[in-house]
Design a protein around this motif. Sequence first.
Motif, mmCIF file in Angstrom:
data_model
loop_
_atom_site.group_PDB
_atom_site.id
_atom_site.type_symbol
_atom_site.label_atom_id
_atom_site.label_comp_id
_atom_site.label_asym_id
_atom_site.label_seq_id
_atom_site.Cartn_x
_atom_site.Cartn_y
_atom_site.Cartn_z
ATOM 1 N N ARG A 107 8.751 -12.802 -14.587
ATOM 2 C CA ARG A 107 8.857 -12.986 -15.833
ATOM 3 C C ARG A 107 10.210 -13.711 -15.745
ATOM 4 O O ARG A 107 11.440 -13.567 -15.260
ATOM 5 N N GLU A 130 -5.819 -7.561 -9.704
ATOM 6 C CA GLU A 130 -5.325 -6.183 -8.441
ATOM 7 C C GLU A 130 -5.068 -5.498 -9.305
ATOM 8 O O GLU A 130 -4.616 -4.550 -8.533
ATOM 9 N N GLN A 153 -0.281 -0.987 -6.635
ATOM 10 C CA GLN A 153 0.227 -0.742 -5.033
ATOM 11 C C GLN A 153 -0.143 0.930 -3.606
ATOM 12 O O GLN A 153 -0.500 0.661 -3.056
ATOM 13 N N LEU A 154 0.484 1.799 -4.699
ATOM 14 C CA LEU A 154 -0.072 3.192 -4.705
ATOM 15 C C LEU A 154 -1.615 3.040 -4.194
ATOM 16 O O LEU A 154 -2.209 4.553 -3.588
ATOM 17 N N LYS A 155 -2.369 2.773 -4.273
ATOM 18 C CA LYS A 155 -4.349 2.783 -5.127
ATOM 19 C C LYS A 155 -4.087 4.333 -5.413
ATOM 20 O O LYS A 155 -5.400 5.523 -5.231
ATOM 21 N N LEU A 156 -3.464 4.613 -6.474
ATOM 22 C CA LEU A 156 -3.435 5.771 -7.019
ATOM 23 C C LEU A 156 -4.566 5.922 -9.061
ATOM 24 O O LEU A 156 -5.033 7.070 -9.386
ATOM 25 N N GLN A 215 2.493 -0.761 -10.100
ATOM 26 C CA GLN A 215 2.915 -0.029 -8.778
ATOM 27 C C GLN A 215 2.371 1.149 -8.793
ATOM 28 O O GLN A 215 2.170 1.714 -7.265
ATOM 29 N N ILE A 221 1.739 10.015 -2.841
ATOM 30 C CA ILE A 221 1.107 8.652 -2.066
ATOM 31 C C ILE A 221 2.636 8.944 -2.484
ATOM 32 O O ILE A 221 3.327 8.450 -3.293
ATOM 33 N N TRP A 222 2.740 8.030 -1.480
ATOM 34 C CA TRP A 222 4.738 6.888 -1.946
ATOM 35 C C TRP A 222 4.840 5.693 -1.137
ATOM 36 O O TRP A 222 3.285 5.280 -0.298
ATOM 37 N N SER A 223 4.577 4.579 -2.015
ATOM 38 C CA SER A 223 4.448 3.285 -2.159
ATOM 39 C C SER A 223 5.504 2.932 -0.613
ATOM 40 O O SER A 223 6.529 2.892 -0.391
ATOM 41 N N ALA A 240 5.216 -3.191 -15.404
ATOM 42 C CA ALA A 240 5.541 -2.299 -13.890
ATOM 43 C C ALA A 240 4.529 -1.426 -13.440
ATOM 44 O O ALA A 240 4.777 -1.527 -12.295
ATOM 45 N N GLY A 247 0.744 -1.264 0.124
ATOM 46 C CA GLY A 247 0.622 0.256 0.070
ATOM 47 C C GLY A 247 0.747 1.075 -0.123
ATOM 48 O O GLY A 247 1.823 1.613 -0.645
ATOM 49 N N GLY A 248 0.147 1.914 -0.735
ATOM 50 C CA GLY A 248 0.714 3.500 0.544
ATOM 51 C C GLY A 248 0.573 4.622 1.041
ATOM 52 O O GLY A 248 0.202 3.784 1.906
ATOM 53 N N ILE A 283 8.265 -4.901 -6.794
ATOM 54 C CA ILE A 283 8.046 -3.317 -7.995
ATOM 55 C C ILE A 283 8.164 -4.071 -9.724
ATOM 56 O O ILE A 283 7.521 -3.477 -10.417
ATOM 57 N N TRP A 284 9.280 -5.409 -9.543
ATOM 58 C CA TRP A 284 9.380 -4.989 -11.108
ATOM 59 C C TRP A 284 8.928 -6.075 -11.926
ATOM 60 O O TRP A 284 9.411 -6.536 -12.940
ATOM 61 N N GLY A 285 8.350 -6.692 -11.164
ATOM 62 C CA GLY A 285 7.551 -7.946 -11.788
ATOM 63 C C GLY A 285 8.451 -9.318 -11.795
ATOM 64 O O GLY A 285 9.599 -9.389 -12.238
#
Lengths: 307, 341, 431
Positions: free
Chosen positions: A231, C282, C258-261, C255, A153-155, C251, A145-146, A227-229
């Motif tokens: 694969r 999600e 996650q920030l629910k932006l 992101q 808003i930051w992660s 990506a 979340g943030g 963050i980067w996924g």
Amino acid sequence: MFFDLLPHLLNGLTLGLLFALVALGFMLIVGLMEQINLAHGSLFALGAYFALVIVGGENSFGHLLGPAWHSIPLGLRYTTALVVAPIAVAVVGMGVELLMRRTYGKDPLFGLLLTFGAAMVLEEAIRGLWGTRDYVLQTPSAVSGGFIFQDLIWSTYRFYAAGIAAAAIGLVWLLIEKTPYGAVIKAGAHDNEMVRALGINLSRLRLFVFAFGTLLAAIAGIILAPIWGIRPHMGVDAVVPAFLVIVLGGIGSFWGAVIAALLCGMLVGLAGAYASEWSLLSIYILLILVTTVRARGLFGKKSLLEA
Amino acid sequence: MLPSPHASPRLVTPTIAIVLMLLVTVPFWIERIGLYPYIGVEILIWSIYALGFNLVLGYTGLPSFGHGAYFGVGAYAFGLAQFNLAPNLWLCLLAAVVAAALAGAFVSLFVSHRRGIYFALMTIAFGQVFWFISIKTHSVTGGEDGLLKIARLPVELGVAKFDLVSNLTFYYFVLASFALVLIGLWRLVNSPYGRVLQAIRQNETRVTFLGYSVWWLKASVFTLSAAISGFAGALFAMAQGSAFPDVMSLHHSGYIVMMTLVGGGLVSFWGPVLGVFAFLLTRDIIGAFTTAWMFWFGLFFVTMVLFKPEGLAGLIQDARAAISRRWPPAGAAVPVREPGE
Amino acid sequence: MSKFKTSRRGLLKGSASIAALAGTAAFFGPWRHTHVYAQGQKKPVKIGFTCDASGQYGNSGQDDLRGARLAIDEFNAKGGVLGRKIEWITADTETTPATGSRVAERFITREDCGFLIGAVHSGVANAITQVAAKYGTIYLNTNSSAPSEAGENCSRVKFVWDGNGTNFAKATVKNAVQSVGKNWLLLTNDYVWGHTTSNATKALVESNGGKVVDNLLVPQNTRDFTAYLLKVQQSKPDVVATAIGGDDIKALRTQVAQLKLEGKPAWINNQQDWPDIWGAPESLFGVFGTTWYHKLQLPGVEQFLKRWQASYKDGPIPVPGNVSYNGYMATKELLRAIERAGSTNNIAVIKQLEGLKVSATDRMQHYDAFMDPVTHQMQQTIYLARRNPKPADNSDYYEIVSWSEPKSVIDDAAAAKCKLVAYDQVPTFEL
């Protein structure tokens, strides 16, 4: 104007710490064993995939662990993954090191090529086992979340990741500089004949260092995955920053690499804000500029690798 | 790899002659063994590329992981010359070679004083820079869509004109180019220049002590190698009818290193060619059965690096040495172990 | 490098190598296929699938293949096409144009494929098109959404079956400017597709009275979007329109989620491919486009879904999405065109495809679809969707927001850029 800049500086700093984490394992192996481990990226990826299995990602073999495991809260599963997956990858890393033994004493090019081949084999194995699709690594809600800071808003996860990175850097430094084990490792790098004369098993030492380096690569993979996924070809996201950071900072210098990582992070972060199309190229340009002026990078020491 | 001092290599060795004669006959039986002319074209083009590349890796001992950049520059230069200068085959080929040589010369300014791992990493960085430029300047290069509609310009020799559109005729053109490069490089590596390059590989410092300017030697061989790679790139642009940035990627630059090593470029002039044959044929044949062919080739590569870094050429040399010991050639009192090929 | 001791040994070696080579190749077995046909049985029609199995689009490429195979199985169950069985072959194009060229050459010259199908990456599609055009082989570009495919890179032998960046931009922009807000910020992937799409978006925004406050370029392979997300928050636009694809959008998606932006500002993305989203609902954010969805309340959809699941229930993606849909539809229409033409003569089939009109029912979409004869792109219904807040089951990721008629989202600029060669300049053949 400064307040507009501040978030980007902060972003650059956290990004730099993440780069440092990614480069940490690679840096250790280069600095202490004077071997370039091109399999770093694939081991980084493997760490993320193993964590995926343990945390129980959908369709990722996680079901092998049974429904009882999946009913355990995510936080516990995640923490277990963070501990167990790197160890599993370290075992794979030890396998690679054992293979590399035959190339010691020969042209360092062979070690490089061996790890390049190992990287390919590992990536293809990952693709064979888990397929070409993308996966998502779930993270506990405590670090997801943030949060709001300065109206933005930051992660949360990002800061958690940067925190882990800082902690990892600190711990590794402590291990190398302040413990007897670290002393032995450093000695092994500088004067392996003497180390052997002192009765220390050099092969076991190298095995341990390589395992440790790949363990760190796996941890980086697990931390960066959300963050980067995830694969199969995600390894390239790690290998490229890693070697850029090493060469920029200079082979053989721990803090040189850390500073180089922070520098790269800042550059990418600020460029992303103000000259976004150059954000990725800027670190290559920085590298070329620095190494033209200072051949060994910012803080590099003379090493066997120059031979 | 050094020939014995009293040997004066001929311009065209029997091996070269036989291989070329063999290659001339290929279009007649390639379909019978289940392949197709285009793969012959591809193999020869990559062989040119690999031979040029091996000047740097096998002979001078410099691991360049970014050679795809010059191959790509050559391909783009050929196409751009065709569209913007004139659709003349020789002019466009020249443009490709010159452009790639310039790119190589530029990079050599930054890398010629390095060696080993530092050299490798710098070439990777430059490879990425060239890739990035080709994607970014998409108004010129077409970006990821590629530079398209590159024509196979006809060979005009005054008296005769040969259309290269068909894969068959194009194959012969590429074969002729391959023959030229092959003979030219054979001459080069057996010349004093070639021997100094090998000396650099063995011990750079000693070469400096002998009074050579190592920097100039490394820069010149790098530039030459880039020029040859660019030539191959131009041929490939004709083969595909287009040019793309992908050949400049780290992956593809890694392929040429792999091919050269597996073939035995480190010990043999023919090594790169063997490696290209092995890689492309494996890819085509095994790739038809499974999409995991790279896994098997990767394993094969690792095995080679571990147990026979001299590659396929090394295996052949061992076999020949074994045969030579077993059946000594007539007139020789003692079987001579040849210094290597 | 050393001399031969005897040229005889060299000759022996030479002939030994020829024998070895031929022998090895024989061992691997790729002999030219020579079928002996029983009396009354006709020669099969062979189709080559140039699908990615590795690289960035490996996932989508395989989904594309599955859709196409379903169409072939359906036709073969009814006796094939023109009474001839349909055979197919596939090879990994590795999301790499050079491999695409080689695979195309192999399929046409060695495997005698009369038709090539499959694309996700525009570069690969273009490489294959260059080869196909040389031989006159019809090539179906099933899933590359680059506007250039139907524009400057069009070809007489190529047909495009996906909506492109401009179509999706047109579907979203006008509505969004009026209903959401006038200040737009663009995120553009710094390569051809990104720029073309963003240019289309910008033109539409401005012609509808909106304003583009900033256009941030995102280099390909960007993994970290924090700098961009911070700038977005600092600029406070009404709408953020992304022209981001490949791994980068994945990506960004993670992101942003996650920030629910995703609430504010409004996010408008271009097309989202189903294989990229499968397993991660999600991470869907904003409004995005698609050509089809498996829960559309239209006739034929449920039956199609059942047929899919009969074959692929245990596959990596058990529910069809836009990628497999495009593969299925393209293959089906090709086979139908062959039937209508009454032969596999490539010019005849091309003409049938150029005049193609498919009813909404057959398309399982809301509107009839038709092939634009000038650009060779299928004009179809374009859907806008967002993440489903109330999914009916665990595959119900999308909530369809709107659907646009093909004519209203047509890429006007393409026709001017596309120059098709005349029919008599295309090599003809018949299988």
